[in-house]
Structure formats: C-alpha cells, structure tokens
Design a protein around this motif. Structure first.
Motif, PDB file in Angstrom:
ATOM      1  N   THR A   1       6.945  -1.251   2.403  1.00 12.97           N
ATOM      2  CA  THR A   1       7.957  -0.535   1.620  1.00 12.97           C
ATOM      3  C   THR A   1       7.305   0.303   0.526  1.00 12.97           C
ATOM      4  OG1 THR A   1       9.623  -2.249   2.035  1.00 12.97           O
ATOM      5  CG2 THR A   1       9.997  -0.793   0.161  1.00 12.97           C
ATOM      6  N   LEU A   2       6.374  -0.293  -0.203  1.00 12.53           N
ATOM      7  CA  LEU A   2       5.694   0.442  -1.277  1.00 12.53           C
ATOM      8  C   LEU A   2       4.817   1.554  -0.715  1.00 12.53           C
ATOM      9  CD1 LEU A   2       4.635  -2.158  -3.983  1.00 12.53           C
ATOM     10  CD2 LEU A   2       6.270  -0.294  -4.191  1.00 12.53           C
ATOM     11  N   TRP A   3       4.191   1.310   0.427  1.00 17.04           N
ATOM     12  CA  TRP A   3       3.353   2.339   1.048  1.00 17.04           C
ATOM     13  C   TRP A   3       4.191   3.558   1.415  1.00 17.04           C
ATOM     14  CZ3 TRP A   3      -0.989   4.671   2.073  1.00 17.04           C
ATOM     15  CH2 TRP A   3      -1.124   5.470   3.208  1.00 17.04           C
ATOM     16  N   LEU A   4       5.333   3.326   2.074  1.00 18.57           N
ATOM     17  CA  LEU A   4       6.199   4.444   2.451  1.00 18.57           C
ATOM     18  C   LEU A   4       6.703   5.182   1.214  1.00 18.57           C
ATOM     19  CD1 LEU A   4       8.423   3.089   5.376  1.00 18.57           C
ATOM     20  CD2 LEU A   4       6.479   4.656   5.516  1.00 18.57           C
ATOM     21  N   LEU A   5       7.105   4.437   0.199  1.00 13.82           N
ATOM     22  CA  LEU A   5       7.619   5.056  -1.024  1.00 13.82           C
ATOM     23  C   LEU A   5       6.540   5.895  -1.695  1.00 13.82           C
ATOM     24  CD1 LEU A   5      10.059   5.292  -2.876  1.00 13.82           C
ATOM     25  CD2 LEU A   5       9.264   3.247  -4.085  1.00 13.82           C
ATOM     26  N   SER A   6       5.306   5.389  -1.731  1.00 10.58           N
ATOM     27  CA  SER A   6       4.220   6.138  -2.371  1.00 10.58           C
ATOM     28  C   SER A   6       3.920   7.421  -1.612  1.00 10.58           C
ATOM     29  CB  SER A   6       2.959   5.278  -2.464  1.00 10.58           C
ATOM     30  OG  SER A   6       2.383   5.043  -1.188  1.00 10.58           O
ATOM     31  N   VAL A   7       4.000   7.376  -0.275  1.00  7.60           N
ATOM     32  CA  VAL A   7       3.749   8.577   0.529  1.00  7.60           C
ATOM     33  C   VAL A   7       4.821   9.636   0.260  1.00  7.60           C
ATOM     34  CG1 VAL A   7       3.703   9.488   2.884  1.00  7.60           C
ATOM     35  CG2 VAL A   7       2.488   7.382   2.343  1.00  7.60           C
ATOM     36  N   VAL A   8       6.079   9.217   0.218  1.00  4.14           N
ATOM     37  CA  VAL A   8       7.182  10.159  -0.009  1.00  4.14           C
ATOM     38  C   VAL A   8       7.066  10.795  -1.396  1.00  4.14           C
ATOM     39  CG1 VAL A   8       9.677  10.347  -0.316  1.00  4.14           C
ATOM     40  CG2 VAL A   8       8.760   9.020   1.591  1.00  4.14           C
ATOM     41  N   VAL A   9       6.828   9.973  -2.408  1.00  5.94           N
ATOM     42  CA  VAL A   9       6.729  10.491  -3.781  1.00  5.94           C
ATOM     43  C   VAL A   9       5.506  11.392  -3.920  1.00  5.94           C
ATOM     44  CG1 VAL A   9       6.481   9.871  -6.212  1.00  5.94           C
ATOM     45  CG2 VAL A   9       7.958   8.520  -4.740  1.00  5.94           C
ATOM     46  N   ASP A  10       4.395  11.034  -3.269  1.00  4.35           N
ATOM     47  CA  ASP A  10       3.188  11.847  -3.334  1.00  4.35           C
ATOM     48  C   ASP A  10       3.425  13.229  -2.730  1.00  4.35           C
ATOM     49  OD1 ASP A  10       0.139  12.097  -3.666  1.00  4.35           O
ATOM     50  OD2 ASP A  10       0.409  12.513  -1.537  1.00  4.35           O
ATOM     51  N   GLN A  11       4.119  13.282  -1.579  1.00  8.06           N
ATOM     52  CA  GLN A  11       4.416  14.570  -0.959  1.00  8.06           C
ATOM     53  C   GLN A  11       5.280  15.429  -1.864  1.00  8.06           C
ATOM     54  OE1 GLN A  11       3.214  15.805   2.014  1.00  8.06           O
ATOM     55  NE2 GLN A  11       1.885  14.010   1.949  1.00  8.06           N
ATOM     56  N   TYR A  12       6.262  14.814  -2.479  1.00  9.26           N
ATOM     57  CA  TYR A  12       7.144  15.551  -3.398  1.00  9.26           C
ATOM     58  C   TYR A  12       6.361  16.048  -4.619  1.00  9.26           C
ATOM     59  CZ  TYR A  12      10.803  16.455  -6.826  1.00  9.26           C
ATOM     60  OH  TYR A  12      11.607  17.033  -7.780  1.00  9.26           O
ATOM     61  N   ALA A  13       5.515  15.180  -5.174  1.00 14.50           N
ATOM     62  CA  ALA A  13       4.750  15.559  -6.357  1.00 14.50           C
ATOM     63  C   ALA A  13       3.775  16.689  -6.045  1.00 14.50           C
ATOM     64  CB  ALA A  13       3.995  14.343  -6.900  1.00 14.50           C
ATOM     65  N   ALA A  14       3.096  16.600  -4.897  1.00 21.19           N
ATOM     66  CA  ALA A  14       2.139  17.642  -4.521  1.00 21.19           C
ATOM     67  C   ALA A  14       2.837  18.980  -4.320  1.00 21.19           C
ATOM     68  CB  ALA A  14       1.409  17.229  -3.241  1.00 21.19           C
ATOM     69  N   ARG A  15       4.003  18.964  -3.682  1.00 18.58           N
ATOM     70  CA  ARG A  15       4.762  20.210  -3.481  1.00 18.58           C
ATOM     71  C   ARG A  15       5.227  20.779  -4.815  1.00 18.58           C
ATOM     72  NH1 ARG A  15       8.095  18.335  -0.276  1.00 18.58           N
ATOM     73  NH2 ARG A  15       9.907  18.038  -1.630  1.00 18.58           N
ATOM     74  N   SER A  16       5.686  19.915  -5.712  1.00 24.55           N
ATOM     75  CA  SER A  16       6.134  20.365  -7.030  1.00 24.55           C
ATOM     76  C   SER A  16       4.988  20.989  -7.812  1.00 24.55           C
ATOM     77  CB  SER A  16       6.726  19.187  -7.812  1.00 24.55           C
ATOM     78  OG  SER A  16       7.857  18.655  -7.161  1.00 24.55           O
ATOM     79  N   TYR A  17       3.790  20.395  -7.694  1.00 26.64           N
ATOM     80  CA  TYR A  17       2.630  20.914  -8.423  1.00 26.64           C
ATOM     81  C   TYR A  17       2.221  22.283  -7.893  1.00 26.64           C
ATOM     82  CZ  TYR A  17      -1.740  20.771 -11.036  1.00 26.64           C
ATOM     83  OH  TYR A  17      -2.765  21.047 -11.915  1.00 26.64           O
ATOM     84  N   ARG A  18       2.236  22.442  -6.553  1.00 22.64           N
ATOM     85  CA  ARG A  18       1.860  23.731  -5.955  1.00 22.64           C
ATOM     86  C   ARG A  18       2.842  24.828  -6.328  1.00 22.64           C
ATOM     87  NH1 ARG A  18       0.958  20.438  -1.359  1.00 22.64           N
ATOM     88  NH2 ARG A  18       2.963  21.151  -0.508  1.00 22.64           N
TER      89      ARG A  18
ATOM     90  N   ASP B   1       0.900   3.950  -5.493  1.00 26.82           N
ATOM     91  CA  ASP B   1      -0.211   3.770  -4.551  1.00 26.82           C
ATOM     92  C   ASP B   1      -1.082   2.584  -4.950  1.00 26.82           C
ATOM     93  OD1 ASP B   1      -1.371   5.021  -2.142  1.00 26.82           O
ATOM     94  OD2 ASP B   1      -3.153   5.167  -3.394  1.00 26.82           O
ATOM     95  N   ILE B   2      -1.261   2.388  -6.250  1.00 25.77           N
ATOM     96  CA  ILE B   2      -2.017   1.231  -6.727  1.00 25.77           C
ATOM     97  C   ILE B   2      -1.316  -0.060  -6.316  1.00 25.77           C
ATOM     98  CG2 ILE B   2      -2.705  -0.045  -8.798  1.00 25.77           C
ATOM     99  CD1 ILE B   2      -3.236   2.683 -10.122  1.00 25.77           C
ATOM    100  N   ALA B   3       0.000  -0.108  -6.543  1.00 25.06           N
ATOM    101  CA  ALA B   3       0.765  -1.301  -6.178  1.00 25.06           C
ATOM    102  C   ALA B   3       0.707  -1.552  -4.674  1.00 25.06           C
ATOM    103  CB  ALA B   3       2.225  -1.149  -6.632  1.00 25.06           C
ATOM    104  N   ALA B   4       0.814  -0.478  -3.874  1.00 22.90           N
ATOM    105  CA  ALA B   4       0.748  -0.621  -2.418  1.00 22.90           C
ATOM    106  C   ALA B   4      -0.629  -1.114  -1.984  1.00 22.90           C
ATOM    107  CB  ALA B   4       1.072   0.716  -1.741  1.00 22.90           C
ATOM    108  N   ALA B   5      -1.687  -0.611  -2.636  1.00 21.79           N
ATOM    109  CA  ALA B   5      -3.044  -1.034  -2.296  1.00 21.79           C
ATOM    110  C   ALA B   5      -3.272  -2.499  -2.646  1.00 21.79           C
ATOM    111  CB  ALA B   5      -4.073  -0.154  -3.006  1.00 21.79           C
ATOM    112  N   VAL B   6      -2.716  -2.945  -3.777  1.00 16.73           N
ATOM    113  CA  VAL B   6      -2.823  -4.360  -4.158  1.00 16.73           C
ATOM    114  C   VAL B   6      -2.164  -5.243  -3.100  1.00 16.73           C
ATOM    115  CG1 VAL B   6      -2.065  -6.100  -5.815  1.00 16.73           C
ATOM    116  CG2 VAL B   6      -3.011  -3.940  -6.643  1.00 16.73           C
ATOM    117  N   LEU B   7      -0.962  -4.858  -2.671  1.00 15.28           N
ATOM    118  CA  LEU B   7      -0.267  -5.635  -1.644  1.00 15.28           C
ATOM    119  C   LEU B   7      -0.991  -5.553  -0.301  1.00 15.28           C
ATOM    120  CD1 LEU B   7       3.474  -4.922  -2.477  1.00 15.28           C
ATOM    121  CD2 LEU B   7       2.234  -7.057  -2.745  1.00 15.28           C
ATOM    122  N   ALA B   8      -1.614  -4.411  -0.019  1.00 11.77           N
ATOM    123  CA  ALA B   8      -2.403  -4.292   1.214  1.00 11.77           C
ATOM    124  C   ALA B   8      -3.564  -5.286   1.196  1.00 11.77           C
ATOM    125  CB  ALA B   8      -2.927  -2.863   1.373  1.00 11.77           C
TER     126      ALA B   8
END
Length: 238
Positions: free
Chosen positions: A166-183, A205-212
């Motif tokens: 769940t955290l991995w998917l959420l981090s991927v979605v937020v990262d894509q949004y953040a990268a697009r917003s920055y560009r 991503d840190i939280a997802a990596a800890v759980l991984a």
C-alpha cells in the motif's frame, strides 16, 4: 465457536515442479536489506534537498532578492539534482538484487508447497514490468510465497505484505504527481508547492522501504527456518 483446523502439510503431489530445489535465501536477503537501507539513505538526502528547495523558493515567492538568495537557490537546485541521481542509482541496484532474492524465495516456496501459488513462476519478475497488472500482481506473488513459507499448519495474515504494498503504491503515485508538478512549475510559488509534494513523496518512500526490509527479513527467516529444519512435503505412503 469452532476452532479452525490447521492446514495440513502438503503431499508429495503438491511438491515442487521440475527445476525447483531448495537454496538458502539468507545471503541474498541480507544484501537486499542492506541495499534497501541505501535507498533510505538516499531518500533522507533527498528530503534535505527538498527542504532546502522549499525554503529558498518560499523566500523567492515572498519577494526576497539579492545575491545570497540566488546563491542558495543555485545550491538547492544542485543538491536537488544530485539527490535524484543518487536515488535512481540506489533504486536500480536494489531492484536487481531484490528480484534475485524474490526469484530465490519463489523457487523455495514451490518446493515447500507448489499448490499455494496462483501464478506461474515467470510472473515473479514479469509482474513488475507489465503495465496495469503491476499494480497488484507483485503483491499477489509475494503473498503466495508468504503462505507457502509459513510453518506447516499455521495461518499467518498478510498484514506486513499489505502495508508495504500500500505504501509503495502510494509513494509511486505521489512521486509521479510531484515530478510532473516540478517540471511544469513556472513561478517560485509553484516550485515551492512542488518541492513540498516531493518531500512528502520521499517520506512515503522511506516508510515503504522500511516495511520492505521488514518483509524481506521475515520471509528470509521463515524460509531459512524451513530449509534448515528439512520441513518438506511428505512422500506418498506405499
């Protein structure tokens, strides 16, 4: 209230298909955990870069001018770029070792109980690269391995696996949004908002990596226990 009966040990008919044999996952598990720790370290560096970017773009948005703020903006931009490169390198290295570990424990899990797996072995790798199905197939593969690796007769829930995914998917979605917003950002205020979103993404991503790491360590220990104990499907009688 009736107590559910424990799951029986699988029979030889449910044993591993040809080409599957037990091998200890300990070394690959340790390497994967260490590299996930490297991912966390690069994410922490990225969080620092995000914070610097937020701080300086916030001042620019408020109308602050001068050589000092421009120099700080250049420094923040440089760190931001370095953090992105470091994260990319750490992610690729970790992904390679993680997939080697995942393949190893999938093969072991087939030896433990081939009937537990709902998907062909090739999906252990392919599930991560196929669009759309990569939203749930990898989690299913890991959950099946989890079930097959548990002690005979035990019924373990999938809470660590579900939380990680769940955290991995959420981090991927937020990262894509953040990268697009920055560009797409054109003003200092838009850059500040994009940096704020990126900071949130890196924290996820840190939280997802800890759980991984938790999932990797638990699965490796579960399998190592079975490998060392020699707990295998019972051969047919007669």
């Amino acid at each position: 209230m009736t107590t559910p009966e424990p799951a029986p040990m699988p029979t030889w008919a449910n044993a591993a298909p040809p080409g599957a044999w037990l091998r200890s996952p300990a070394a690959l598990g340790r390497a994967t955990a260490v590299l996930l720790g490297l991912v966390i370290a690069t994410d922490l560096f990225a969080c620092y870069a995000d914070w610097l970017e937020m701080d300086v773009t916030g001042e620019l948005a408020d109308g602050v001018t001068g050589t000092n703020v421009i120099d700080r903006a250049d420094h923040a931009d440089a760190l931001y770029g370095m953090a992105g490169i470091a994260q990319g390198v750490a992610l690729v290295a970790t992904a390679v070792v993680y997939l080697c570990w995942l393949w190893r424990i999938r093969v072991n899990a087939e030896v433990f109980d081939a009937s537990r797996h709902r998907m062909k072995r090739g999906w252990t790798i392919g599930a991560w690269f196929c669009p759309v199905v990569n939203l749930w197939f990898p989690r299913r593969v890991v959950a099946d391995i989890w079930d097959a690796s548990a002690r005979w007769g035990s019924r373990l829930g999938h809470t660590p696996v579900n939380a990680w995914w769940t955290l991995w998917l959420l981090s991927v979605v937020v990262d894509q949004y953040a990268a697009r917003s920055y560009r797409q950002a054109e003003t200092a205020e838009e850059l500040r908002k994009a940096s704020t979103t990126m900071l949130f993404s890196d924290c996820l991503d840190i939280a997802a990596a800890v759980l991984a790491i938790v999932v990797v360590v638990l699965l490796t220990r579960m399998q190592e226990r079975k490998v060392l104990s020699g707990e295998l499907p019972a051969p047919p009688l007669g």
